[in-house]
Design a protein around this motif. Sequence first.
Motif, PDB file in Angstrom:
ATOM      1  N   THR A   1       0.852  -1.187   0.000  1.00  0.00           N
ATOM      2  CA  THR A   1       0.000   0.000   0.000  1.00  0.00           C
ATOM      3  C   THR A   1       0.882   1.229   0.000  1.00  0.00           C
ATOM      4  OG1 THR A   1      -0.112  -0.039   2.403  1.00  0.00           O
ATOM      5  CG2 THR A   1      -1.921  -1.097   1.226  1.00  0.00           C
ATOM      6  N   GLY A   2       0.457   2.236  -0.692  1.00  0.00           N
ATOM      7  CA  GLY A   2       1.194   3.493  -0.716  1.00  0.00           C
ATOM      8  C   GLY A   2       2.377   3.467  -1.660  1.00  0.00           C
ATOM      9  N   THR A   3       2.744   4.641  -2.122  1.00  0.00           N
ATOM     10  CA  THR A   3       3.815   4.745  -3.105  1.00  0.00           C
ATOM     11  C   THR A   3       5.174   4.365  -2.537  1.00  0.00           C
ATOM     12  OG1 THR A   3       4.009   7.098  -2.584  1.00  0.00           O
ATOM     13  CG2 THR A   3       2.653   6.524  -4.472  1.00  0.00           C
ATOM     14  N   GLU A   4       5.464   4.759  -1.317  1.00  0.00           N
ATOM     15  CA  GLU A   4       6.769   4.471  -0.729  1.00  0.00           C
ATOM     16  C   GLU A   4       6.954   2.977  -0.488  1.00  0.00           C
ATOM     17  OE1 GLU A   4       9.561   5.789   3.036  1.00  0.00           O
ATOM     18  OE2 GLU A   4       7.767   6.937   2.590  1.00  0.00           O
ATOM     19  N   GLU A   5       5.955   2.315   0.085  1.00  0.00           N
ATOM     20  CA  GLU A   5       6.050   0.886   0.338  1.00  0.00           C
ATOM     21  C   GLU A   5       6.161   0.113  -0.973  1.00  0.00           C
ATOM     22  OE1 GLU A   5       3.600  -2.824   2.323  1.00  0.00           O
ATOM     23  OE2 GLU A   5       2.914  -0.804   2.726  1.00  0.00           O
ATOM     24  N   THR A   6       5.430   0.555  -1.995  1.00  0.00           N
ATOM     25  CA  THR A   6       5.487  -0.102  -3.295  1.00  0.00           C
ATOM     26  C   THR A   6       6.887  -0.023  -3.876  1.00  0.00           C
ATOM     27  OG1 THR A   6       3.163   0.427  -3.709  1.00  0.00           O
ATOM     28  CG2 THR A   6       4.512  -0.129  -5.622  1.00  0.00           C
ATOM     29  N   ALA A   7       7.460   1.178  -3.894  1.00  0.00           N
ATOM     30  CA  ALA A   7       8.802   1.370  -4.452  1.00  0.00           C
ATOM     31  C   ALA A   7       9.844   0.585  -3.659  1.00  0.00           C
ATOM     32  CB  ALA A   7       9.153   2.851  -4.475  1.00  0.00           C
ATOM     33  N   MET A   8       9.750   0.626  -2.337  1.00  0.00           N
ATOM     34  CA  MET A   8      10.713  -0.088  -1.504  1.00  0.00           C
ATOM     35  C   MET A   8      10.588  -1.591  -1.680  1.00  0.00           C
ATOM     36  SD  MET A   8      10.737   2.339   1.948  1.00  0.00           S
ATOM     37  CE  MET A   8      10.552   0.938   2.974  1.00  0.00           C
ATOM     38  N   GLY A   9       9.357  -2.093  -1.775  1.00  0.00           N
ATOM     39  CA  GLY A   9       9.141  -3.533  -1.964  1.00  0.00           C
ATOM     40  C   GLY A   9       9.720  -4.025  -3.277  1.00  0.00           C
ATOM     41  N   LEU A  10       9.426  -3.314  -4.350  1.00  0.00           N
ATOM     42  CA  LEU A  10       9.973  -3.699  -5.656  1.00  0.00           C
ATOM     43  C   LEU A  10      11.497  -3.638  -5.654  1.00  0.00           C
ATOM     44  CD1 LEU A  10       7.568  -2.009  -8.214  1.00  0.00           C
ATOM     45  CD2 LEU A  10       8.113  -4.438  -8.073  1.00  0.00           C
ATOM     46  N   ASP A  11      12.043  -2.564  -5.104  1.00  0.00           N
ATOM     47  CA  ASP A  11      13.491  -2.384  -5.092  1.00  0.00           C
ATOM     48  C   ASP A  11      14.179  -3.465  -4.269  1.00  0.00           C
ATOM     49  OD1 ASP A  11      15.860  -0.801  -5.750  1.00  0.00           O
ATOM     50  OD2 ASP A  11      15.907  -0.334  -3.600  1.00  0.00           O
ATOM     51  N   GLU A  12      13.627  -3.783  -3.102  1.00  0.00           N
ATOM     52  CA  GLU A  12      14.237  -4.786  -2.229  1.00  0.00           C
ATOM     53  C   GLU A  12      14.228  -6.169  -2.880  1.00  0.00           C
ATOM     54  OE1 GLU A  12      16.180  -6.713   0.782  1.00  0.00           O
ATOM     55  OE2 GLU A  12      16.043  -4.578   0.381  1.00  0.00           O
ATOM     56  N   ILE A  13      13.105  -6.554  -3.447  1.00  0.00           N
ATOM     57  CA  ILE A  13      13.033  -7.875  -4.101  1.00  0.00           C
ATOM     58  C   ILE A  13      13.992  -7.922  -5.290  1.00  0.00           C
ATOM     59  CG2 ILE A  13      11.560  -9.495  -5.367  1.00  0.00           C
ATOM     60  CD1 ILE A  13      10.891  -9.469  -2.442  1.00  0.00           C
ATOM     61  N   GLN A  14      14.024  -6.861  -6.111  1.00  0.00           N
ATOM     62  CA  GLN A  14      14.925  -6.849  -7.264  1.00  0.00           C
ATOM     63  C   GLN A  14      16.378  -6.924  -6.807  1.00  0.00           C
ATOM     64  OE1 GLN A  14      13.884  -6.904 -10.672  1.00  0.00           O
ATOM     65  NE2 GLN A  14      15.985  -7.646 -10.665  1.00  0.00           N
ATOM     66  N   HIS A  15      16.710  -6.216  -5.723  1.00  0.00           N
ATOM     67  CA  HIS A  15      18.070  -6.254  -5.168  1.00  0.00           C
ATOM     68  C   HIS A  15      18.429  -7.677  -4.736  1.00  0.00           C
ATOM     69  CE1 HIS A  15      21.662  -4.832  -3.146  1.00  0.00           C
ATOM     70  NE2 HIS A  15      21.267  -5.456  -2.053  1.00  0.00           N
ATOM     71  N   GLN A  16      17.498  -8.368  -4.097  1.00  0.00           N
ATOM     72  CA  GLN A  16      17.741  -9.749  -3.678  1.00  0.00           C
ATOM     73  C   GLN A  16      17.894 -10.667  -4.887  1.00  0.00           C
ATOM     74  OE1 GLN A  16      14.869 -11.124  -0.788  1.00  0.00           O
ATOM     75  NE2 GLN A  16      15.160  -9.310   0.484  1.00  0.00           N
ATOM     76  N   LEU A  17      17.059 -10.481  -5.893  1.00  0.00           N
ATOM     77  CA  LEU A  17      17.165 -11.312  -7.096  1.00  0.00           C
ATOM     78  C   LEU A  17      18.511 -11.108  -7.790  1.00  0.00           C
ATOM     79  CD1 LEU A  17      13.595 -10.984  -8.642  1.00  0.00           C
ATOM     80  CD2 LEU A  17      14.566 -12.976  -7.489  1.00  0.00           C
ATOM     81  N   ASP A  18      19.011  -9.877  -7.782  1.00  0.00           N
ATOM     82  CA  ASP A  18      20.288  -9.574  -8.428  1.00  0.00           C
ATOM     83  C   ASP A  18      21.488 -10.046  -7.609  1.00  0.00           C
ATOM     84  OD1 ASP A  18      18.913  -8.382 -10.524  1.00  0.00           O
ATOM     85  OD2 ASP A  18      19.177  -6.347  -9.759  1.00  0.00           O
ATOM     86  N   GLY A  19      21.336 -10.122  -6.288  1.00  0.00           N
ATOM     87  CA  GLY A  19      22.483 -10.408  -5.432  1.00  0.00           C
ATOM     88  C   GLY A  19      22.564 -11.801  -4.847  1.00  0.00           C
ATOM     89  N   LEU A  20      21.488 -12.569  -4.924  1.00  0.00           N
ATOM     90  CA  LEU A  20      21.466 -13.898  -4.322  1.00  0.00           C
ATOM     91  C   LEU A  20      21.411 -14.979  -5.402  1.00  0.00           C
ATOM     92  CD1 LEU A  20      18.761 -13.308  -1.548  1.00  0.00           C
ATOM     93  CD2 LEU A  20      21.234 -13.309  -1.253  1.00  0.00           C
ATOM     94  N   THR A  21      21.812 -16.180  -5.019  1.00  0.00           N
ATOM     95  CA  THR A  21      21.585 -17.317  -5.902  1.00  0.00           C
ATOM     96  C   THR A  21      20.112 -17.723  -5.771  1.00  0.00           C
ATOM     97  OG1 THR A  21      22.078 -18.983  -4.233  1.00  0.00           O
ATOM     98  CG2 THR A  21      23.949 -18.143  -5.533  1.00  0.00           C
ATOM     99  N   ALA A  22      19.664 -18.551  -6.690  1.00  0.00           N
ATOM    100  CA  ALA A  22      18.271 -19.006  -6.641  1.00  0.00           C
ATOM    101  C   ALA A  22      17.988 -19.741  -5.330  1.00  0.00           C
ATOM    102  CB  ALA A  22      17.960 -19.889  -7.841  1.00  0.00           C
ATOM    103  N   SER A  23      18.910 -20.597  -4.900  1.00  0.00           N
ATOM    104  CA  SER A  23      18.675 -21.345  -3.656  1.00  0.00           C
ATOM    105  C   SER A  23      18.693 -20.431  -2.427  1.00  0.00           C
ATOM    106  CB  SER A  23      19.678 -22.490  -3.503  1.00  0.00           C
ATOM    107  OG  SER A  23      20.987 -21.999  -3.500  1.00  0.00           O
TER     108      SER A  23
END
Length: 102
Positions: free
Chosen positions: A70-92
Amino acid sequence: MTDPTDVPAANQTYGVELEAPDRQRRLLSMLAWPIRVIGAGLGVVDQPSFGDVVVRRVDDGSEVLRLPVTGTEETAMGLDEIQHQLDGLTASEFQARWGLER
């Protein structure tokens, strides 16, 4: 011993997007507008849902994780955090962090 370069990155296995909430949540959100207007008049700030942050498998498009935001800030932070994890972690590592089935 496995070569670290053979371990797939999470972003090769999963992708993340912002998706509209399902129909029922959209209906409830529309019905809640009068309550939000009254609350705003009383000084209560409540932002509507912008959708869900959804992680899907790249190979078959199946949904593996859905996080309502909910809200613009939470949306941006959620997308950014997940993308950061996808870019920095292995699949496992990503699977373990989010408790996903392998």
